[in-house]
Design an enzyme around this catalytic site. Structure first.
Site, PDB file in Angstrom:
ATOM      1  N   GLU A 144       5.311  10.582  -4.270  1.00 33.13           N
ATOM      2  CA  GLU A 144       6.208  10.023  -5.287  1.00 33.13           C
ATOM      3  C   GLU A 144       5.740  10.547  -6.642  1.00 33.13           C
ATOM      4  OE1 GLU A 144       7.847   5.688  -4.070  1.00 33.13           O
ATOM      5  OE2 GLU A 144       5.733   5.706  -4.585  1.00 33.13           O
ATOM      6  N   HIS A 195       1.829   9.809  -6.803  1.00 29.23           N
ATOM      7  CA  HIS A 195       1.479   8.757  -5.837  1.00 29.23           C
ATOM      8  C   HIS A 195       1.490   9.334  -4.413  1.00 29.23           C
ATOM      9  CE1 HIS A 195       2.430   4.665  -3.824  1.00 29.23           C
ATOM     10  NE2 HIS A 195       1.137   4.854  -3.901  1.00 29.23           N
ATOM     11  N   SER A 226      -0.761   2.718  -7.288  1.00 26.96           N
ATOM     12  CA  SER A 226       0.271   2.242  -6.365  1.00 26.96           C
ATOM     13  C   SER A 226       1.330   1.422  -7.077  1.00 26.96           C
ATOM     14  CB  SER A 226      -0.356   1.328  -5.311  1.00 26.96           C
ATOM     15  OG  SER A 226      -1.315   1.997  -4.562  1.00 26.96           O
ATOM     16  N   ASN A 232       6.203   1.164  -2.370  1.00 28.54           N
ATOM     17  CA  ASN A 232       5.526  -0.139  -2.358  1.00 28.54           C
ATOM     18  C   ASN A 232       6.444  -1.289  -2.749  1.00 28.54           C
ATOM     19  OD1 ASN A 232       3.104   0.744  -1.350  1.00 28.54           O
ATOM     20  ND2 ASN A 232       2.333   1.324  -3.367  1.00 28.54           N
TER      21      ASN A 232
HETATM   22  N1  CAA Z   1      -7.157  11.349   7.692  1.00 30.08           N
HETATM   23  C1  CAA Z   1      -6.717  12.540   8.112  1.00 30.08           C
HETATM   24  N2  CAA Z   1      -6.022  12.701   9.257  1.00 30.08           N
HETATM   25  C2  CAA Z   1      -5.790  11.612   9.985  1.00 30.08           C
HETATM   26  C3  CAA Z   1      -6.230  10.326   9.598  1.00 30.08           C
HETATM   27  C4  CAA Z   1      -6.942  10.222   8.397  1.00 30.08           C
HETATM   28  N3  CAA Z   1      -7.378   9.040   7.939  1.00 30.08           N
HETATM   29  N4  CAA Z   1      -5.834   9.438  10.546  1.00 30.08           N
HETATM   30  C5  CAA Z   1      -5.181  10.137  11.475  1.00 30.08           C
HETATM   31  N5  CAA Z   1      -5.147  11.438  11.142  1.00 30.08           N
HETATM   32  C6  CAA Z   1      -4.507  12.538  11.899  1.00 30.08           C
HETATM   33  C7  CAA Z   1      -5.164  12.697  13.248  1.00 30.08           C
HETATM   34  O1  CAA Z   1      -6.256  13.597  13.167  1.00 30.08           O
HETATM   35  C8  CAA Z   1      -4.033  13.258  14.088  1.00 30.08           C
HETATM   36  O2  CAA Z   1      -3.906  14.636  13.824  1.00 30.08           O
HETATM   37  P1  CAA Z   1      -3.309  15.663  14.941  1.00 30.08           P
HETATM   38  O3  CAA Z   1      -1.888  15.270  15.167  1.00 30.08           O
HETATM   39  O4  CAA Z   1      -3.476  16.968  14.277  1.00 30.08           O
HETATM   40  O5  CAA Z   1      -4.160  15.486  16.151  1.00 30.08           O
HETATM   41  C9  CAA Z   1      -2.789  12.580  13.502  1.00 30.08           C
HETATM   42  O6  CAA Z   1      -3.163  12.128  12.178  1.00 30.08           O
HETATM   43  C10 CAA Z   1      -2.368  11.396  14.342  1.00 30.08           C
HETATM   44  O7  CAA Z   1      -3.499  10.532  14.446  1.00 30.08           O
HETATM   45  P2  CAA Z   1      -3.888   9.694  15.732  1.00 30.08           P
HETATM   46  O8  CAA Z   1      -3.356  10.372  16.963  1.00 30.08           O
HETATM   47  O9  CAA Z   1      -5.344   9.379  15.682  1.00 30.08           O
HETATM   48  O10 CAA Z   1      -3.209   8.300  15.506  1.00 30.08           O
HETATM   49  P3  CAA Z   1      -1.716   7.929  15.272  1.00 30.08           P
HETATM   50  O11 CAA Z   1      -0.769   8.819  15.998  1.00 30.08           O
HETATM   51  O12 CAA Z   1      -1.679   6.471  15.492  1.00 30.08           O
HETATM   52  O13 CAA Z   1      -1.494   8.210  13.700  1.00 30.08           O
HETATM   53  C11 CAA Z   1      -1.427   7.459  11.490  1.00 30.08           C
HETATM   54  C12 CAA Z   1      -2.292   7.635  12.729  1.00 30.08           C
HETATM   55  C13 CAA Z   1      -1.033   8.838  10.957  1.00 30.08           C
HETATM   56  C14 CAA Z   1      -2.286   6.742  10.460  1.00 30.08           C
HETATM   57  C15 CAA Z   1      -0.143   6.656  11.882  1.00 30.08           C
HETATM   58  O14 CAA Z   1      -0.512   5.463  12.509  1.00 30.08           O
HETATM   59  C16 CAA Z   1       0.729   6.321  10.691  1.00 30.08           C
HETATM   60  O15 CAA Z   1       1.528   7.154  10.244  1.00 30.08           O
HETATM   61  N6  CAA Z   1       0.631   5.070  10.184  1.00 30.08           N
HETATM   62  C17 CAA Z   1       1.410   4.618   9.045  1.00 30.08           C
HETATM   63  C18 CAA Z   1       0.830   5.189   7.791  1.00 30.08           C
HETATM   64  C19 CAA Z   1       1.579   4.719   6.578  1.00 30.08           C
HETATM   65  O16 CAA Z   1       2.550   3.995   6.622  1.00 30.08           O
HETATM   66  N7  CAA Z   1       1.092   5.161   5.402  1.00 30.08           N
HETATM   67  C20 CAA Z   1       1.626   4.741   4.152  1.00 30.08           C
HETATM   68  C21 CAA Z   1       0.809   3.570   3.679  1.00 30.08           C
HETATM   69  S1  CAA Z   1       1.420   2.948   2.157  1.00 30.08           S
HETATM   70  C22 CAA Z   1       0.763   3.967   1.006  1.00 30.08           C
HETATM   71  O17 CAA Z   1       0.052   4.892   1.274  1.00 30.08           O
HETATM   72  C23 CAA Z   1       1.117   3.671  -0.410  1.00 30.08           C
HETATM   73  C24 CAA Z   1       0.251   2.674  -1.114  1.00 30.08           C
HETATM   74  O18 CAA Z   1       0.185   2.773  -2.349  1.00 30.08           O
HETATM   75  C25 CAA Z   1      -0.410   1.547  -0.438  1.00 30.08           C
HETATM   76  P1  NAD Z   2     -10.959   2.656  -2.338  1.00 27.07           P
HETATM   77  O1  NAD Z   2     -11.435   1.282  -2.541  1.00 27.07           O
HETATM   78  O2  NAD Z   2     -11.043   3.277  -0.977  1.00 27.07           O
HETATM   79  O3  NAD Z   2     -11.715   3.662  -3.343  1.00 27.07           O
HETATM   80  C1  NAD Z   2     -11.779   3.455  -4.724  1.00 27.07           C
HETATM   81  C2  NAD Z   2     -12.967   4.246  -5.243  1.00 27.07           C
HETATM   82  O4  NAD Z   2     -12.956   4.207  -6.676  1.00 27.07           O
HETATM   83  C3  NAD Z   2     -14.323   3.660  -4.805  1.00 27.07           C
HETATM   84  O5  NAD Z   2     -15.062   4.654  -4.134  1.00 27.07           O
HETATM   85  C4  NAD Z   2     -15.001   3.239  -6.113  1.00 27.07           C
HETATM   86  O6  NAD Z   2     -16.393   3.444  -6.121  1.00 27.07           O
HETATM   87  C5  NAD Z   2     -14.309   4.159  -7.115  1.00 27.07           C
HETATM   88  N1  NAD Z   2     -14.330   3.669  -8.487  1.00 27.07           N
HETATM   89  C6  NAD Z   2     -14.069   2.410  -8.932  1.00 27.07           C
HETATM   90  N2  NAD Z   2     -14.166   2.369 -10.271  1.00 27.07           N
HETATM   91  C7  NAD Z   2     -14.489   3.630 -10.698  1.00 27.07           C
HETATM   92  C8  NAD Z   2     -14.711   4.226 -11.960  1.00 27.07           C
HETATM   93  N3  NAD Z   2     -14.600   3.519 -13.078  1.00 27.07           N
HETATM   94  N4  NAD Z   2     -14.999   5.546 -12.010  1.00 27.07           N
HETATM   95  C9  NAD Z   2     -15.109   6.282 -10.879  1.00 27.07           C
HETATM   96  N5  NAD Z   2     -14.916   5.768  -9.643  1.00 27.07           N
HETATM   97  C10 NAD Z   2     -14.605   4.462  -9.549  1.00 27.07           C
HETATM   98  O7  NAD Z   2      -9.462   2.677  -2.879  1.00 27.07           O
HETATM   99  P2  NAD Z   2      -8.260   3.625  -2.426  1.00 27.07           P
HETATM  100  O8  NAD Z   2      -7.563   2.992  -1.297  1.00 27.07           O
HETATM  101  O9  NAD Z   2      -8.735   5.027  -2.316  1.00 27.07           O
HETATM  102  O10 NAD Z   2      -7.293   3.473  -3.700  1.00 27.07           O
HETATM  103  C11 NAD Z   2      -7.500   4.216  -4.868  1.00 27.07           C
HETATM  104  C12 NAD Z   2      -6.225   4.242  -5.697  1.00 27.07           C
HETATM  105  O11 NAD Z   2      -5.164   4.814  -4.902  1.00 27.07           O
HETATM  106  C13 NAD Z   2      -5.726   2.867  -6.147  1.00 27.07           C
HETATM  107  O12 NAD Z   2      -5.098   3.002  -7.392  1.00 27.07           O
HETATM  108  C14 NAD Z   2      -4.696   2.524  -5.068  1.00 27.07           C
HETATM  109  O13 NAD Z   2      -3.742   1.608  -5.499  1.00 27.07           O
HETATM  110  C15 NAD Z   2      -4.084   3.892  -4.808  1.00 27.07           C
HETATM  111  N6  NAD Z   2      -3.456   4.073  -3.496  1.00 27.07           N
HETATM  112  C16 NAD Z   2      -3.992   3.482  -2.401  1.00 27.07           C
HETATM  113  C17 NAD Z   2      -3.382   3.689  -1.163  1.00 27.07           C
HETATM  114  C18 NAD Z   2      -3.959   3.078   0.076  1.00 27.07           C
HETATM  115  O14 NAD Z   2      -3.288   3.085   1.120  1.00 27.07           O
HETATM  116  N7  NAD Z   2      -5.154   2.549   0.066  1.00 27.07           N
HETATM  117  C19 NAD Z   2      -2.249   4.492  -1.063  1.00 27.07           C
HETATM  118  C20 NAD Z   2      -1.737   5.099  -2.229  1.00 27.07           C
HETATM  119  C21 NAD Z   2      -2.345   4.871  -3.452  1.00 27.07           C
END
Ligand code: CAA
Ligand code: NAD
Length: 283
Positions: free
Chosen positions: A153, A141, A120, A191
């Site tokens: 990304e 990403h 991330s 992010n």
């Molecule tokens: N895995 C697979 N499918 C999923 C799911 C999951 N974990 N969660 C929800 N879905 C699917 C559902 O099955 C549903 O599918 P259908 O339309 O085919 O029925 C659809 O997504 C919508 O789900 P829900 O109706 O249960 O719920 P919702 O409308 O509230 O949507 C959500 C759920 C898609 C998670 C929505 O709330 C959302 O888009 N949230 C924001 C997500 C976001 O911002 N993601 C980016 C995070 S940042 C990141 O990823 C980068 C990082 O490095 C941290």
């Molecule tokens: P998570 O905590 O759900 O899962 C991480 C997994 O990695 C765990 O199951 C752990 O057992 C495993 N692990 C740790 N060390 C390991 C090793 N040395 N060898 C093999 N497996 C190992 O974390 P996550 O949310 O799936 O995030 C995973 C990566 O994806 C991170 O780099 C995170 O920044 C990135 N990411 C996360 C998100 C998010 O929304 N959570 C979105 C995009 C990218």
């Protein structure tokens, strides 16, 4: 250009499981492995359950569901990755842990294979240098939840070759993702913008605003599908803190300092949805 038929995914947490699901559904032979056996089991179970739900909703035929599951294999050990053409790393967001894994993989996986990281926020150039194959290393990403989110990304490290970039873009396209090309700067595009916003929401919580008011304000006032605190729980508070620490350290600007309340939650083991408690509680 390298032909990609087998994809190995390391890390079977929420991201690795999602990536492996999309990979198998896109026609790739897919190997999934996690250092934690229980995580590998629950990641594989969650893929099966997601595919079952898609089948019940009529989003996938019985035949396509069965062949996707046939293409997916939980690896017994990392040595099975020898035959992978592309390895996508999705383990914990810590440079040292990722670097150690990449070092181990570089000795096991065929030298022509491409390595990608789903990090991330960590520098792709730095990970590439630790990978033993810097020209064949790239950032892919994915967004959470991977099967739902359209964006991918792509991040080129300083060393990434054009061939690696083109091969990974083709994989992304076959997975149905829309790519943006980010620069190799902490937090890339999403992010860099999203995480400071979520951190600010935690500061408001710390100052006494109720969580449901913060989330409703952003959902109803800015049309976000979930509020920033629910999103923080969904991403994982541990992962969020790692990202903020990297943004803060690498960009050197105090505007990225992690909110003390977030640090406390992580210290308490309240990592969000995956541990059953974060800013909200989950059954
Ligand atoms: N895995 C697979 N499918 C999923 C799911 C999951 N974990 N969660 C929800 N879905 C699917 C559902 O099955 C549903 O599918 P259908 O339309 O085919 O029925 C659809 O997504 C919508 O789900 P829900 O109706 O249960 O719920 P919702 O409308 O509230 O949507 C959500 C759920 C898609 C998670 C929505 O709330 C959302 O888009 N949230 C924001 C997500 C976001 O911002 N993601 C980016 C995070 S940042 C990141 O990823 C980068 C990082 O490095 C941290
Ligand atoms: P998570 O905590 O759900 O899962 C991480 C997994 O990695 C765990 O199951 C752990 O057992 C495993 N692990 C740790 N060390 C390991 C090793 N040395 N060898 C093999 N497996 C190992 O974390 P996550 O949310 O799936 O995030 C995973 C990566 O994806 C991170 O780099 C995170 O920044 C990135 N990411 C996360 C998100 C998010 O929304 N959570 C979105 C995009 C990218």
């Amino acid at each position: 250009m390298a032909r990609i038929e087998t994809i190995g995914v390391v890390g079977a947490g929420q991201m690795g499981a999602g990536i492996a699901q999309v990979s198998a559904q896109s026609g790739y032979q897919t190997l999934l492995w996690d250092a934690n056996g229980a995580a590998l089991e629950s990641g594989t179970a969650s893929i099966r359950s997601q595919i079952q739900k898609m089948k019940e909703k009529g989003k996938i035929t019985d035949k396509d569901a069965a062949s996707a599951l046939d293409r997916l294999k939980a690896a017994g050990s990392l040595s099975e990755f020898a035959k992978a053409d592309l390895v996508i790393e999705a383990i914990v967001e810590k440079f040292e842990v990722k670097a150690a894994l990449l070092g181990e993989l570089s000795n096991l996986v065929q030298p022509d294979a491409i390595f990608a990281s789903n990090t991330s926020s960590i520098s792709i150039t730095r990970l590439a240098a630790a990978s033993g194959r810097p020209e064949r290393f790239i950032g892919m990403h994915f967004m959470n939840p991977v099967p739902v989110m359209k964006l991918l990304e792509i991040i080129r490290g300083l060393q990434t070759s054009q061939e690696t970039y083109e091969a990974s873009s083709q994989v992304a396209e076959r997975m149905g993702k829309t790519c943006v090309l980010a620069i190799d700067s902490p937090g890339f595009i999403v992010n860099r913008i999203l995480v400071p916003m979520v951190n600010e929401a935690i500061f408001l919580l710390q100052e006494g605003v109720r969580p449901e008011d913060i989330d409703n304000a952003m959902k109803l006032g800015t049309n976000q599908p979930m509020g920033p605190l629910a999103l923080a729980d969904f991403v994982g508070l541990d992962t969020l803190l790692f990202i903020l620490q990297i943004l803060h350290r690498e960009l050197g600007d105090d505007k990225y300092r992690p909110c003390p309340l977030l640090i406390k939650y992580v210290e308490a083991g309240w990592h969000g949805k995956k541990t059953g408690r974060g800013f909200y509680t989950y059954s």
